[in-house]
Design a protein around this motif. Sequence first.
Motif, short mmCIF file in Angstrom:
data_model
loop_
_atom_site.label_atom_id
_atom_site.label_comp_id
_atom_site.label_asym_id
_atom_site.label_seq_id
_atom_site.Cartn_x
_atom_site.Cartn_y
_atom_site.Cartn_z
N UNK A 98 0.87 -1.17 0.00
CA UNK A 98 0.00 0.00 0.00
C UNK A 98 0.91 1.22 0.00
N UNK A 99 0.68 2.15 -0.92
CA UNK A 99 1.48 3.38 -0.93
C UNK A 99 0.57 4.58 -1.13
N UNK A 100 0.87 5.62 -0.37
CA UNK A 100 0.04 6.82 -0.36
C UNK A 100 0.70 7.91 -1.20
N UNK A 101 -0.14 8.73 -1.86
CA UNK A 101 0.35 9.82 -2.70
C UNK A 101 -0.36 11.12 -2.31
N UNK A 126 -11.19 -1.65 -5.62
CA UNK A 126 -10.71 -1.52 -4.25
C UNK A 126 -9.20 -1.33 -4.15
N UNK A 127 -8.49 -1.31 -5.28
CA UNK A 127 -7.05 -1.10 -5.24
C UNK A 127 -6.69 0.38 -5.05
N UNK A 128 -7.67 1.24 -4.95
CA UNK A 128 -7.42 2.65 -4.63
C UNK A 128 -8.48 3.11 -3.63
N UNK A 129 -8.04 3.82 -2.60
CA UNK A 129 -8.95 4.31 -1.55
C UNK A 129 -8.52 5.71 -1.14
N UNK A 149 -6.16 15.60 0.70
CA UNK A 149 -4.96 15.83 -0.11
C UNK A 149 -4.36 14.53 -0.62
N UNK A 150 -4.87 13.38 -0.19
CA UNK A 150 -4.18 12.12 -0.42
C UNK A 150 -5.10 11.04 -0.98
N UNK A 151 -4.49 10.10 -1.71
CA UNK A 151 -5.14 8.83 -2.05
C UNK A 151 -4.12 7.73 -1.79
N UNK A 152 -4.63 6.51 -1.69
CA UNK A 152 -3.77 5.35 -1.45
C UNK A 152 -3.97 4.31 -2.54
N UNK A 196 -2.83 4.32 -13.48
CA UNK A 196 -4.26 4.63 -13.45
C UNK A 196 -4.53 5.89 -12.63
N UNK A 197 -3.84 6.05 -11.51
CA UNK A 197 -4.04 7.24 -10.67
C UNK A 197 -3.54 8.48 -11.41
#
Length: 387
Positions: free
Chosen positions: A11-14, A41-44, A50-53, A75-76
């Motif tokens: 899991x990595x946050x941006x 569900x691969x992005x939350x 300010x962030x997505x994971x 994709x993000x």
Amino acid sequence: MADHIPTVGVEEEYFLVGAAQRTVVAAAPRILARVKPVLGDLVTGEACRYQVEGKTPPCRTLGELRHELRRVRSAVVTAAARDGVRPLASGTPLLGMRTPMPLNDDAHYLPQFEMFRSLYDTFAFCGLHVHVQVPDREHAVLVGNHLRPWLPVLVALAANSPFWEERDSGYCSWRTLGVTRWPVSGPPPYFSSAAHYDALAASLQEAGAIRGERSLYWDVRPCAHLPTVEIRVMDVPTTVEEAAVFAVLVRALVVRALERVRRGDPGPAMDEALLRAAYWRCARDGLTGHSLDPRTSRLVPTTHEVRRLLEHVRPTLAEHRELSQVTKVLRHLVTHGGGAERQRSVHARAGSLLDVVDDLAARTAASRAPGPARGPRLPGTEQTAAT
């Protein structure tokens, strides 16, 4: 578990920054609406808008993990671009963060906002969370004991958050200092068993220090809903190559720990005060400073600890044909510096955090791997050609 390598997931946050202004923007709800039809569900979302994971499914090989990380990031990046937004893989935001932060109206987080209050005002940090498959909860807890001495060097390797409140913090990983303000966070205690872990968690909940098991923000913990041990100590790396290599390096540590747990070894009881001091030193200095050797309680160059780490996991990495790539990336970091050094280098050349944001966004999107390294070899480099 005895006849195959454990799976590993990341899991990595941006952070989300405006492409024109380069400041963080509260765009998470819009970006999630665009990207969820692609990633599901691969992005939350996170607590802050300010962030997505991004998340990977469980992976067996380094190549598979690298592919999944690129797929999620791509994709993000594509979804964000349609809104004039760029994802940023950095442990802290660089420009435009306001206090209090814009929080998500999410049923999971609302009770925690009420409980932890102003701790959320500046909780703007992006980490790399690695999940490694383990047989059961008992193994997960005891594996944590064996990982504790290695956590400071992981802090140093992944340090990627030197800037805070639009200035240099003086630390390579300011995120490490920021997340330890919570009542239950940082290096985990030493546990004799899963029952010991559960008893302490129950006491902390009764005392009002946590709200359920997911509020246990220790840097190693058994996952509450998956058969994994979760390692949460590292800043998010800017490149996919570093993220993938850090994940399989952590998996190798878990594999070595599982071997010892099966032999009845409960793990070394490293003093918690020394462990926290080692955290602080590695967060401040990154790879260029010193760390506490857990065997002697003496200061040694952190690069020495990196070499000792590689020596420790070499058999596992070699067995699964990961030693060559892991050695290449670690050698590059030891020789040229990691994420914090790259951010500072760009800032020193350009004199502006705008340029640091641009560099981070480009590396996040392009998933560029480190170039060929020059300089002193890490132990075992001479064997990598055969793996």
